[in-house]
Scaffold this active site. Structure first.
Site, mmCIF file in Angstrom:
data_model
loop_
_atom_site.group_PDB
_atom_site.id
_atom_site.type_symbol
_atom_site.label_atom_id
_atom_site.label_comp_id
_atom_site.label_asym_id
_atom_site.label_seq_id
_atom_site.Cartn_x
_atom_site.Cartn_y
_atom_site.Cartn_z
ATOM 1 N N ARG A 87 0.850 -1.187 0.000
ATOM 2 C CA ARG A 87 0.000 0.000 0.000
ATOM 3 C C ARG A 87 0.881 1.231 0.000
ATOM 4 N NH1 ARG A 87 -4.747 2.671 2.529
ATOM 5 N NH2 ARG A 87 -4.451 4.783 1.784
ATOM 6 N N ARG A 96 -6.159 3.031 -4.202
ATOM 7 C CA ARG A 96 -5.319 2.244 -3.302
ATOM 8 C C ARG A 96 -5.556 0.763 -3.537
ATOM 9 N NH1 ARG A 96 -8.557 4.794 1.144
ATOM 10 N NH2 ARG A 96 -8.071 6.528 -0.198
ATOM 11 N N ASP A 99 -7.030 -0.694 1.926
ATOM 12 C CA ASP A 99 -7.179 0.280 3.007
ATOM 13 C C ASP A 99 -7.869 -0.450 4.144
ATOM 14 O OD1 ASP A 99 -7.133 2.869 4.226
ATOM 15 O OD2 ASP A 99 -9.254 3.102 3.754
ATOM 16 N N ASP A 101 -9.319 0.224 8.033
ATOM 17 C CA ASP A 101 -9.654 1.188 9.080
ATOM 18 C C ASP A 101 -10.222 0.470 10.292
ATOM 19 O OD1 ASP A 101 -9.029 3.558 7.643
ATOM 20 O OD2 ASP A 101 -10.965 3.465 6.610
#
Length: 171
Positions: A87, A96, A99, A101
């Site tokens: 990444r 991307r 990702d 989170d």
């Protein structure tokens, strides 16, 4: 849930290469980590880009994990997995490969220089709320159930991208 374990919700997404395969690889990395146990994985969703709209559609999913890691250590693990998958962070909301989170961490509200939990914009984003509602519609975030937040969110263009719930299981 075992003593010392916290239920956390993670959001995963990407739009470069083969995002479903990248997310499956990330989920496999979490499942192999000695401090994490996958509890549930959402359906996979195809989502129009958000924020920066001149790019390919994203794929998104959410996962519930039990972890003995502290919130920032869980964030670090996600960042390590992202780096291991090459990444590169070039622009905010840009394309991307992967990702990851941390959306929620138990009932805790965490605010440090590095992390804010619950994720500060998750209640505005249908691409987070739809997959999270697959697994935890009654999860309370900032005083409301995920399903209630989802009812207020703009779901335009978001479609389920898989037939089987086990889309992520590596072959």
């Amino acid at each position: 849930m075992a003593d010392g374990m916290t239920l956390a919700a993670l959001g995963l997404g990407g739009n470069i290469g083969d995002p479903p395969a990248a997310m499956a690889q990330a989920l496999d990395a979490f499942s192999r980590h000695e401090s994490c146990r996958l509890v549930a994985v959402s359906h996979l969703y195809r989502t129009p880009p958000w924020g920066k709209v001149d790019q390919a559609d994203f794929f998104n999913c959410c996962v519930l994990i039990e972890t003995s890691l502290a919130a920032e250590a869980l964030l670090d693990l996600g960042l390590d997995i992202e780096r291991g998958m090459k990444r590169v962070r070039i622009e905010r909301w840009g394309p991307r490969t992967i990702d990851i989170d941390v959306l929620t961490y138990g009932d805790e509200h965490v605010m440090t220089e590095r992390v804010e939990i619950p994720h500060p914009r998750m209640t505005e984003r249908a691409f987070v709320l739809m997959p999270l509602a697959d697994m935890a519609p009654d999860l309370v975030v900032n005083g409301r159930r995920v399903l209630d937040w989802l009812g207020d969110a703009d779901k335009t263009g978001i479609v389920r991208a898989n037939e089987k719930r086990e889309w992520w299981a590596l072959k």
